[in-house]
Structure formats: structure tokens, C-alpha cells
Scaffold this motif. Structure first.
Motif, mmCIF file in Angstrom:
data_model
loop_
_atom_site.group_PDB
_atom_site.id
_atom_site.type_symbol
_atom_site.label_atom_id
_atom_site.label_comp_id
_atom_site.label_asym_id
_atom_site.label_seq_id
_atom_site.Cartn_x
_atom_site.Cartn_y
_atom_site.Cartn_z
ATOM 1 N N LEU A 100 0.845 -1.195 0.000
ATOM 2 C CA LEU A 100 0.000 0.000 0.000
ATOM 3 C C LEU A 100 0.879 1.242 0.000
ATOM 4 O O LEU A 100 2.039 1.204 0.404
ATOM 5 N N ASN A 101 0.295 2.350 -0.426
ATOM 6 C CA ASN A 101 0.998 3.630 -0.434
ATOM 7 C C ASN A 101 0.526 4.492 0.731
ATOM 8 O O ASN A 101 -0.681 4.657 0.947
ATOM 9 N N GLY A 102 1.467 5.064 1.455
ATOM 10 C CA GLY A 102 1.125 5.873 2.612
ATOM 11 C C GLY A 102 0.459 7.182 2.289
ATOM 12 O O GLY A 102 -0.042 7.864 3.187
ATOM 13 N N ASP A 103 0.423 7.561 1.007
ATOM 14 C CA ASP A 103 -0.222 8.815 0.603
ATOM 15 C C ASP A 103 -1.533 8.577 -0.148
ATOM 16 O O ASP A 103 -2.011 9.449 -0.868
ATOM 17 N N VAL A 104 -2.110 7.385 0.023
ATOM 18 C CA VAL A 104 -3.422 7.063 -0.565
ATOM 19 C C VAL A 104 -4.345 6.702 0.596
ATOM 20 O O VAL A 104 -4.531 5.528 0.933
ATOM 21 N N PRO A 105 -4.940 7.709 1.260
ATOM 22 C CA PRO A 105 -5.607 7.476 2.541
ATOM 23 C C PRO A 105 -7.101 7.166 2.474
ATOM 24 O O PRO A 105 -7.726 7.003 3.520
ATOM 25 N N LEU A 106 -7.671 7.088 1.275
ATOM 26 C CA LEU A 106 -9.126 6.958 1.180
ATOM 27 C C LEU A 106 -9.600 5.538 0.867
ATOM 28 O O LEU A 106 -10.794 5.315 0.677
ATOM 29 N N PHE A 221 -7.391 7.876 -4.725
ATOM 30 C CA PHE A 221 -6.877 9.230 -4.871
ATOM 31 C C PHE A 221 -5.591 9.380 -4.079
ATOM 32 O O PHE A 221 -5.553 9.189 -2.864
ATOM 33 N N GLY A 222 -4.508 9.722 -4.775
ATOM 34 C CA GLY A 222 -3.221 9.934 -4.124
ATOM 35 C C GLY A 222 -2.966 11.416 -3.892
ATOM 36 O O GLY A 222 -3.439 12.271 -4.644
ATOM 37 N N ARG A 226 -0.795 20.335 -1.636
ATOM 38 C CA ARG A 226 -1.784 20.874 -0.704
ATOM 39 C C ARG A 226 -3.181 20.910 -1.339
ATOM 40 O O ARG A 226 -4.185 20.694 -0.646
ATOM 41 N N GLN A 227 -3.235 21.177 -2.626
ATOM 42 C CA GLN A 227 -4.532 21.184 -3.299
ATOM 43 C C GLN A 227 -5.165 19.800 -3.262
ATOM 44 O O GLN A 227 -6.353 19.651 -2.970
ATOM 45 N N ALA A 232 -8.892 15.628 -1.103
ATOM 46 C CA ALA A 232 -9.118 14.381 -0.359
ATOM 47 C C ALA A 232 -9.982 14.635 0.869
ATOM 48 O O ALA A 232 -10.862 13.832 1.207
ATOM 49 N N TYR A 233 -9.740 15.763 1.532
ATOM 50 C CA TYR A 233 -10.549 16.101 2.707
ATOM 51 C C TYR A 233 -12.009 16.294 2.320
ATOM 52 O O TYR A 233 -12.923 15.845 3.035
ATOM 53 N N ALA A 234 -12.246 16.939 1.179
ATOM 54 C CA ALA A 234 -13.620 17.144 0.716
ATOM 55 C C ALA A 234 -14.308 15.810 0.418
ATOM 56 O O ALA A 234 -15.483 15.611 0.746
#
Length: 463
Positions: A100-106, A221-222, A226-227, A232-234
Motif C-alpha cells: 500500500l501507499n502511505g499517501d493514498v488514505p481513502l 486518490f493519491g 496541498r490542493q 481528499a478532505y472534501a
């Protein structure tokens, strides 16, 4: 048996941050913590977090999570190189490795479970998570048979015009049979433009390799900027709010409300606009929260009302009313059916059932009994310049407006404190306290620059 390798070594230069990319927060948790949360459905035997840039910060941030093994990747030479770092730790392992990738949190736990289960059920050497994009430009394409067996993976820049019409892309999430992966992983080559070792290069040598399409493309979604962090937060907020509305929570204006995934809300709660719920917060049934309130790491009981207020690290019991413009912090505890009114601050204060602090007061390091009435402008003077001191007030006591209680002090039950009093000594039960200077009236007084010194003002003391 399943082992997991989470790739978390990159800096994330586009984040423009000294904080490792995987530690940036999405909805109250870091990206890498969200990736770890996704493992709940598969119960892995081993979890490896591959660290590099800012490794000490990553180790410290994840220190509260048990059974993690941190593996240092000194140079970031690609995904294949990252997975090679776990080889010494999996000697003799006969199970499967999930990457897994640590920057794919969803990624949802259900998606990870489906990937691993499909891998097992089909006896695959490799199983890839894929997605079908309406616009796959820039992504590597995955080509499959009708049975989803992978025949080829081609980077976008290497695709022919016909190949670029294929909408299936590689999500960068893999499940491998470890013994079969070990036959090819040590022999990866870096003969490419980036001089890196790509994990995709092992797939062509593993058979069978199968693709599993994710149902919701937003899951893969990776985050690299910041954008994208905001995007991702949305996405996460849409999920959270849909979940709570389906569970019987009313959100008056969902677009103006934010809720962390760590928050728990019971049915029949109404959340007003511009309200933000953070951290490990719980809201009891029948409560009305907001508008314009922020609650963080606090427990709110049933049938409470909180308006235009800020509450952090505190507890509010059933039936209490807070606000407008109140501030509760520092482990304040508000009892049942209390009233905390406008411009009241509570810090490390405990209030008994039915106590009212209606307006313009500060209570710090204080313990109040039941049915106490705190008059407007009452404060506890709890700080002597060096340390904080406690104030204790008994049941049914009343403080007059603009009273000051100089701590440390204990005031008994059924006491009335006269308005304007400065109370410096302990007070017994059942009494009236008056502590203020006599009023003095200076007749004929004028400021010095207007006064005729031949007629000095007279003094008329008044009790």
C-alpha cells in the motif's frame, strides 16, 4: 497469512513542508494512519512501514500503534526498491504481501479485503487494484483478458494512440504471493528514464496476475500537493456526512459543517451551520449543536444545546445549555441541566447538577456543587503569578455580580456573597458575606486642573 508493506519514505516536495508527506492530516488523522485503519478487515500478521525522509517524525507519530516494524529506505529509488527493503524481514515467509501507499488514505477496508480475498480465491501470483477512469491521461494502463488476467502494463508515455483509449489504470496497490515474488524481486533492473526500480516491472514475470477494479475511483486518490490534500478532505467529508445523515443525524447545511472520522454522533442530533466537530468527540441523542460552534475531544450528553461556543477536552452532561459565546476548556465538567451563558469561560472547572453561570464569568480550577448560582462578572482569582490554586463552592450558594473569589478558598453551602465582594478567606455554611470598602463621597470635588485650592473638597463617608 498476510504481511503488509506501507510505502512511506518519500518527502513529498510539492507539499512544500518540513513534515513528511504521510503525516499531513486528513479529517483528524494523518494519511498513513488512515492507511493503517484500512487494514482492519484483513488482520495482517506483520505490518512494515517503510520510512525515509523524516523517519524519526514518522516513527514518533506512529509510536502509539502496536506491532509495527519500521524499515529504513536510505535512498528512495522507486517502489520496487522500497519493497526490496523488507526481504531480510520476511525470510521463510510463505504467505502474501500486500503493498500500500502511505499517501493514498481513502481506501476503504472493504476494498482491501476484496483485493486480498480475490488474490487468495484465485491462487494468483499477483493481484493489482485497478480503476477505470473517464480520463486516464497520465496514468499507466493495465491490459487484461475478459477474465481480468493481466497481460501488460504500459506507462502512458509509452502507449500507442490505440492503447491510450484503454480506461483501466494501475492504482499502485498490489497483493503478491511472497515466495513467487521473491523469485523476481531481487533481480529488478533500473534501466528507465528515472533510474528507479519499479514494482510494476515484476508483474510481467508473475503468473497468473489479475486485476480487480475498485468500484469507487475516489478511493485510490493519491496526495502529492496541498490542493490534493484539500480535495481528499472534501471527499472524506462527503462520506462522513452521508454516513451520519443515513444514521439519523440532521445536518442543516452540510456544506458548512465539518466532522472528523473520529467523532461519534447519536440519532436525532441536529447540527446547525458553521459547526465543526473534531477529534474524539461524542454527541448524545436529542442534542442541538450550533450554529457557529467548535467542539474538540469532548463528550456532550443527550438533550444538550450548544450555541456559538468553543468546547475542548471537556464534558457536558445531559440537558445542559451552553452559549452563546462560551468557552469550555482544560477538562471542564458541566453537570446535568446546568446553564453556561454568554461570555463565560470555564477552565478545569467542575459544576454540579443544576448550577447556573449565566454571563460574563471566569471559573478556573474550581469545583462547584449543585444548584449554585454564579452572578454576572464573578471570577475565581486562581493564579498568584507562580501557580494555580483551587476554589470550592458548596451547594445552593449564590455569588453577587462582580464578586472575586481569591484562591485557594472554600465557600460553604447555602452562602450568599454580596455584589462587588472580594472574598479572601474561607466561608462557612449558611451565611451572608459582604466584603467591600465603604463608599466615600467627596462633595464639590473637581479635577486638580479645575480646582480652586481655596475651597478644598469635603469628605463625607457613607457606610
Amino acid at each position: 497469512m498476510v504481511a503488509v508493506a506501507i510505502l512511506a519514505a518519500g518527502r513529498g516536495t510539492r507539499m512544500k513542508s518540513d513534515l513528511p508527506k504521510v503525516l499531513h492530516s486528513v479529517g483528524g488523522k494523518s494519511m498513513v494512519e488512515r492507511v493503517l485503519d484500512g487494514l482492519a478487515a484483513i488482520q495482517p500478521e506483520r505490518i512494515f512501514v517503510i520510512v525515509g525522509f523524516g523517519q524519526e517524525k514518522v516513527r514518533l507519530a506512529l509510536a502509539h500503534i502496536p506491532n509495527l516494524t519500521f524499515v529504513h529506505q536510505a535512498e528512495q529509488l522507486g517502489t520496487g526498491h522500497a519493497v526490496q527493503q523488507v526481504i531480510p524481514h520476511l525470510e521463510g515467509f510463505e504467505g502474501d504481501l500486500l503493498v500500500l501507499n502511505g499517501d493514498v488514505p481513502l481506501l476503504r477496508p472493504e476494498t482491501i479485503y476484496t483485493l486480498v480475498q480475490t488474490h487468495r480465491d484465485n491462487g494468483n501470483a499477483a493481484t493489482l487494484l485497478t480503476a477505470q477512469f473517464a480520463d486516464p491521461t497520465g496514468y499507466g494502463r493495465v491490459f487484461c483478458t475478459e477474465q481480468s488476467i493481466v497481460t501488460e502494463i504500459v506507462e502512458h508515455r509509452d502507449c500507442s494512440p490505440a492503447q491510450r483509449q484503454n480506461p483501466r489504470i494501475n492504482a499502485g496497490v498490489y497483493c503478491f504471493n511472497w515466495p513467487k515474488l521473491m523469485e523476481v524481486l531481487p533481480h529488478l533492473q533500473s534501466d528507465n528514464d528515472q533510474q528507479e526500480y519499479y514494482l510494476t516491472d515484476v508483474v510481467k514475470d508473475l503468473s497468473p496476475a489479475m486485476a480487480v477494479d475498485v468500484a469507487d475511483c475516489q478511493e485510490i486518490f493519491g496526495i502529492n500537493s496541498r490542493q490534493q490534500l484539500a480535495e481528499a478532505y472534501a471527499i472524506l467529508q462527503e462520506r462522513i456526512k452521508a454516513q451520519w445523515m443515513a444514521a439519523g443525524v440532521t445536518l442543516i447545511d452540510p456544506d458548512s459543517i465539518t466532522i472528523d472520522t473520529t467523532v461519534h454522533i447519536e440519532p436525532d442530533v441536529v447540527i446547525e451551520p458553521q459547526t465543526h466537530l473534531r477529534g474524539h468527540t461524542s454527541i448524545g441523542t436529542g442534542s442541538r449543536i450550533g450554529p457557529g460552534s467548535m467542539i474538540e475531544d469532548s463528550q456532550i450528553g443527550p438533550n444538550t444545546t450548544i450555541t456559538f461556543s468553543v468546547i475542548s477536552d471537556s464534558t457536558v452532561a445531559a440537558g445542559a445549555r451552553v452559549g452563546p459565546y462560551a468557552h469550555l476548556r482544560g477538562h471542564a465538567v458541566v453537570g446535568e441541566n446546568c446553564r453556561i451563558g454568554n461570555f463565560v469561560e470555564l477552565k478545569k472547572a467542575t459544576l454540579g447538577q443544576g448550577t447556573n453561570v449565566a454571563h460574563l464569568s471566569y471559573l478556573g480550577d474550581a469545583t462547584l456543587g449543585e444548584k449554585v448560582n454564579v452572578g454576572a462578572g464573578t471570577i475565581t482569582a486562581n493564579y498568584d503569578g507562580y501557580q494555580k490554586h483551587p476554589t470550592v463552592i458548596g451547594d445552593r450558594t449564590k455569588t453577587g455580580s462582580n464578586s472575586v473569589l481569591v484562591a485557594p478558598i472554600t465557600v460553604g453551602s447555602d452562602v450568599t456573597i454580596a455584589a462587588g465582594s472580594v472574598v479572601r478567606k474561607d466561608v462557612p455554611d449558611d451565611c451572608l458575606v459582604v466584603s467591600r470598602a465603604p463608599q466615600k463621597i467627596h462633595e464639590g470635588w473637581k479635577p486638580a486642573h479645575l480646582r480652586d485650592d481655596t475651597n478644598p473638597p469635603s469628605e463625607s463617608p457613607t457606610a
